[in-house]
Design an enzyme around this catalytic site. Sequence first.
Site, PDB file in Angstrom:
ATOM      1  N   TYR A 142       8.110   5.115  -5.536  1.00  0.00           N
ATOM      2  CA  TYR A 142       8.272   4.368  -6.786  1.00  0.00           C
ATOM      3  C   TYR A 142       7.528   3.037  -6.718  1.00  0.00           C
ATOM      4  O   TYR A 142       6.791   2.675  -7.642  1.00  0.00           O
ATOM      5  CB  TYR A 142       9.757   4.131  -7.052  1.00  0.00           C
ATOM      6  CG  TYR A 142      10.029   3.436  -8.371  1.00  0.00           C
ATOM      7  CD1 TYR A 142       9.960   4.140  -9.571  1.00  0.00           C
ATOM      8  CD2 TYR A 142      10.358   2.080  -8.417  1.00  0.00           C
ATOM      9  CE1 TYR A 142      10.212   3.510 -10.775  1.00  0.00           C
ATOM     10  CE2 TYR A 142      10.610   1.448  -9.617  1.00  0.00           C
ATOM     11  CZ  TYR A 142      10.528   2.168 -10.793  1.00  0.00           C
ATOM     12  OH  TYR A 142      10.770   1.527 -11.987  1.00  0.00           O
ATOM     13  N   LYS A 146       4.266   1.784  -9.089  1.00  0.00           N
ATOM     14  CA  LYS A 146       4.263   0.570  -9.903  1.00  0.00           C
ATOM     15  C   LYS A 146       3.181  -0.408  -9.440  1.00  0.00           C
ATOM     16  O   LYS A 146       2.603  -1.144 -10.252  1.00  0.00           O
ATOM     17  CB  LYS A 146       5.647  -0.079  -9.882  1.00  0.00           C
ATOM     18  CG  LYS A 146       6.726   0.764 -10.572  1.00  0.00           C
ATOM     19  CD  LYS A 146       6.348   1.123 -11.999  1.00  0.00           C
ATOM     20  CE  LYS A 146       7.448   1.869 -12.720  1.00  0.00           C
ATOM     21  NZ  LYS A 146       7.099   2.188 -14.132  1.00  0.00           N
TER      22      LYS A 146
END
Length: 237
Positions: A142, A146
């Site tokens: 994750y 990002k």
Amino acid sequence: MECSVAKAETWIGRATALALARCGAKVVAVTRTQADLSSLVQECASISPVCVDLADWGATEVALRDIGPIDLLVNNAACASLQPFLEVTPDQFNHSFDVNVKAVLHVSQIVARGMKARGSGGSIVNLSSQASQCALRDHAVYCATKGALDMLTKVMALELGPYQIRVNSVNPTVVMTEMGRLGWSEPEKAKTITSRIPLGRFAEVEDVVNSILFLLSDKSNMTNGVTLPVDGGFLAC
């Protein structure tokens, strides 16, 4: 004014779509979940629904082919599959990047080509996270998506700027959506993050939506290539 909202499985996309509709925008809401679209249209009949899995490149191309001129785009679709670094699998890695990065690139290409052809400029906002700049346990993939999204935002701003297309990202801390409350309501767990936030609290949905509206609006005409923290000062400290 036209606006396309790429909606995630959270309440941020829904709240953004409704806020833009209240501002007078003609909103096209995109998600893979028909039930979410149906309830959204029941709440605001002026919103046009498009049901497609944005991780599917071909299906997205077909679904968005005829949505019309778009002046504003919010890329909010995302997924988070959490696991320790040593347990990450290829499927988890690929799916996260397909949704969190590749889909943003694809939808933005479709919309920005139209913006460029019309010569009227536009604004694109990508939903990123403080996780792009701060390591979080079990968030290896994750955080990586990002981080990639932040750099994609900057390159888009560089290359689309000459066409007066602004591209920025909003980078929240934990947001008190229904999912956020489930994951972070336990006081001791929440304190591991809130103790590092000068304002001492997580973000509410409206905090994120208001930042999106600012970056979409003429009030931010000279703001381009920015990753805007909505984190109460977490990254500053």
